[in-house]
Design a protein around this motif. Sequence first.
Motif, PDB file in Angstrom:
ATOM      1  N   GLU A  43       0.856  -1.196   0.000  1.00  0.00           N
ATOM      2  CA  GLU A  43       0.000   0.000   0.000  1.00  0.00           C
ATOM      3  C   GLU A  43       0.884   1.236   0.000  1.00  0.00           C
ATOM      4  OE1 GLU A  43      -2.606   0.465   3.422  1.00  0.00           O
ATOM      5  OE2 GLU A  43      -3.195   2.488   2.750  1.00  0.00           O
ATOM      6  N   LEU A  44       0.544   2.203  -0.838  1.00  0.00           N
ATOM      7  CA  LEU A  44       1.265   3.479  -0.879  1.00  0.00           C
ATOM      8  C   LEU A  44       0.358   4.587  -0.367  1.00  0.00           C
ATOM      9  CD1 LEU A  44       3.546   5.443  -1.911  1.00  0.00           C
ATOM     10  CD2 LEU A  44       2.313   5.482  -4.088  1.00  0.00           C
ATOM     11  N   VAL A  45       0.893   5.400   0.536  1.00  0.00           N
ATOM     12  CA  VAL A  45       0.147   6.562   1.043  1.00  0.00           C
ATOM     13  C   VAL A  45       0.927   7.823   0.702  1.00  0.00           C
ATOM     14  CG1 VAL A  45      -0.723   7.735   3.102  1.00  0.00           C
ATOM     15  CG2 VAL A  45      -0.882   5.244   2.941  1.00  0.00           C
ATOM     16  N   ASN A  46       0.275   8.749  -0.014  1.00  0.00           N
ATOM     17  CA  ASN A  46       0.878  10.052  -0.298  1.00  0.00           C
ATOM     18  C   ASN A  46       0.419  11.025   0.783  1.00  0.00           C
ATOM     19  OD1 ASN A  46       2.352   9.763  -2.893  1.00  0.00           O
ATOM     20  ND2 ASN A  46       0.338   9.082  -3.613  1.00  0.00           N
ATOM     21  N   LEU A  47       1.330  11.419   1.661  1.00  0.00           N
ATOM     22  CA  LEU A  47       0.938  12.237   2.811  1.00  0.00           C
ATOM     23  C   LEU A  47       0.296  13.561   2.390  1.00  0.00           C
ATOM     24  CD1 LEU A  47       3.882  11.736   5.335  1.00  0.00           C
ATOM     25  CD2 LEU A  47       1.630  10.649   5.333  1.00  0.00           C
ATOM     26  N   TYR A  48       0.775  14.119   1.265  1.00  0.00           N
ATOM     27  CA  TYR A  48       0.238  15.426   0.857  1.00  0.00           C
ATOM     28  C   TYR A  48      -1.173  15.328   0.287  1.00  0.00           C
ATOM     29  CZ  TYR A  48       4.450  17.988   2.048  1.00  0.00           C
ATOM     30  OH  TYR A  48       5.481  18.576   2.745  1.00  0.00           O
ATOM     31  N   GLY A  49      -1.697  14.118   0.169  1.00  0.00           N
ATOM     32  CA  GLY A  49      -3.087  13.955  -0.260  1.00  0.00           C
ATOM     33  C   GLY A  49      -4.040  13.860   0.919  1.00  0.00           C
ATOM     34  N   LEU A  50      -3.490  13.927   2.143  1.00  0.00           N
ATOM     35  CA  LEU A  50      -4.312  13.763   3.342  1.00  0.00           C
ATOM     36  C   LEU A  50      -4.407  15.074   4.117  1.00  0.00           C
ATOM     37  CD1 LEU A  50      -2.742  10.462   4.788  1.00  0.00           C
ATOM     38  CD2 LEU A  50      -4.726  10.678   3.276  1.00  0.00           C
ATOM     39  N   LYS A  51      -5.513  15.229   4.841  1.00  0.00           N
ATOM     40  CA  LYS A  51      -5.661  16.398   5.717  1.00  0.00           C
ATOM     41  C   LYS A  51      -5.400  15.961   7.160  1.00  0.00           C
ATOM     42  CE  LYS A  51      -8.826  19.293   3.124  1.00  0.00           C
ATOM     43  NZ  LYS A  51      -8.938  18.423   1.924  1.00  0.00           N
ATOM     44  N   TYR A  52      -4.352  16.494   7.766  1.00  0.00           N
ATOM     45  CA  TYR A  52      -4.023  16.142   9.145  1.00  0.00           C
ATOM     46  C   TYR A  52      -3.020  17.145   9.696  1.00  0.00           C
ATOM     47  CZ  TYR A  52       0.351  14.200   7.261  1.00  0.00           C
ATOM     48  OH  TYR A  52       1.556  14.040   6.627  1.00  0.00           O
ATOM     49  N   SER A  53      -2.810  17.047  10.984  1.00  0.00           N
ATOM     50  CA  SER A  53      -1.842  17.942  11.635  1.00  0.00           C
ATOM     51  C   SER A  53      -0.791  17.080  12.316  1.00  0.00           C
ATOM     52  CB  SER A  53      -2.549  18.796  12.686  1.00  0.00           C
ATOM     53  OG  SER A  53      -2.977  17.951  13.738  1.00  0.00           O
ATOM     54  N   GLY A  54       0.160  17.740  12.935  1.00  0.00           N
ATOM     55  CA  GLY A  54       1.097  17.028  13.797  1.00  0.00           C
ATOM     56  C   GLY A  54       0.395  16.682  15.102  1.00  0.00           C
ATOM     57  N   CYS A  55       1.148  16.128  16.035  1.00  0.00           N
ATOM     58  CA  CYS A  55       0.601  15.776  17.356  1.00  0.00           C
ATOM     59  C   CYS A  55       0.082  17.043  18.031  1.00  0.00           C
ATOM     60  CB  CYS A  55       1.702  15.142  18.202  1.00  0.00           C
ATOM     61  SG  CYS A  55       1.170  14.781  19.897  1.00  0.00           S
ATOM     62  N   LEU A  56      -1.153  16.970  18.604  1.00  0.00           N
ATOM     63  CA  LEU A  56      -1.742  18.139  19.276  1.00  0.00           C
ATOM     64  C   LEU A  56      -1.551  18.064  20.786  1.00  0.00           C
ATOM     65  CD1 LEU A  56      -5.008  18.800  17.225  1.00  0.00           C
ATOM     66  CD2 LEU A  56      -2.706  19.729  16.916  1.00  0.00           C
ATOM     67  N   SER A  57      -0.752  17.118  21.235  1.00  0.00           N
ATOM     68  CA  SER A  57      -0.427  17.023  22.658  1.00  0.00           C
ATOM     69  C   SER A  57      -1.678  16.873  23.525  1.00  0.00           C
ATOM     70  CB  SER A  57       0.361  18.295  23.061  1.00  0.00           C
ATOM     71  OG  SER A  57       1.083  18.066  24.234  1.00  0.00           O
ATOM     72  N   CYS A  58      -2.668  16.108  23.041  1.00  0.00           N
ATOM     73  CA  CYS A  58      -3.907  15.914  23.811  1.00  0.00           C
ATOM     74  C   CYS A  58      -3.717  14.855  24.895  1.00  0.00           C
ATOM     75  CB  CYS A  58      -5.056  15.524  22.877  1.00  0.00           C
ATOM     76  SG  CYS A  58      -4.909  13.866  22.153  1.00  0.00           S
TER      77      CYS A  58
END
Length: 211
Positions: free
Chosen positions: A35-50
């Motif tokens: 499986e290949l995942v292109n990170l720039y095709g996804l909407k997400y952030s870094g860790c939010l320290s929750c």
Amino acid sequence: MKVMAINGSPRENGNTAALLGAALDAAASAGAQTELVNLYGLKYSGCLSCFACKRRGGEKCRCFLDDELSPVLERVLASDALLLGSPVYFGDVSGQMRCFLERLGFITLSYERPGGRVFTGSVDCAFFFTMNVAEKYAAMYDAMFKNTLLPLRNLGGSVEKYLCTDTMQFDDYSEYEAAMFNAEAKRARHEEIFPLDLAAAAEIGRRLAQA
Ligand SMILES: Cc1cc2nc3c(=O)[nH]c(=O)nc-3n(C[C@H](O)[C@H](O)[C@H](O)COP(=O)(O)O)c2cc1C
């Protein structure tokens, strides 16, 4: 045997993607499910320290952020081998790769003891760094390479890196204001050396798929 590839370049047909593609194709030929995942095709952030992943009695190795990366992280931890790739951007990995590594690293590390991990499985990792600088200058990024690989230690498997240097950034250098690069030398290297990089990537993909 499941092998995942994570492309941290915004270019889905760039140098990083080509290396990951070669490695993934070889893994598939060795019988792996890929499986290949292109990170720039996804909407997400870094860790939010929750700290939801560190709650006493809570589920471990799970990112509770409700975005497009959390299901990818689940699949990464369920795989046997992980191929990652990023261009070097201003002496670091790309922004999306950094955010990915924060999330993967934090859900798998333990706050109970220094250097500990909560992930009990084993995922072998290979990281492909691509960059403009020539091989003889790549050592200036050694500390960054080491830091980048650190969160992958939480996955309990082998961790290796491959450096692909002096990459060709544009097909036609004459179309860009980029006089600091020798277009002919870049083209020659792309034709003579880059195929060797692709072959090396394929070898890594094949080996990890057979491990
Ligand atoms: C925003 C940006 C920053 C960059 N910074 C560096 C750098 O610090 N060092 C370097 O060697 N190359 C740098 N590069 C070049 C890329 O790392 C290199 O061309 C890489 O192989 C591109 O990968 P791609 O073809 O997968 O996109 C930079 C490129 C961009 C667009």
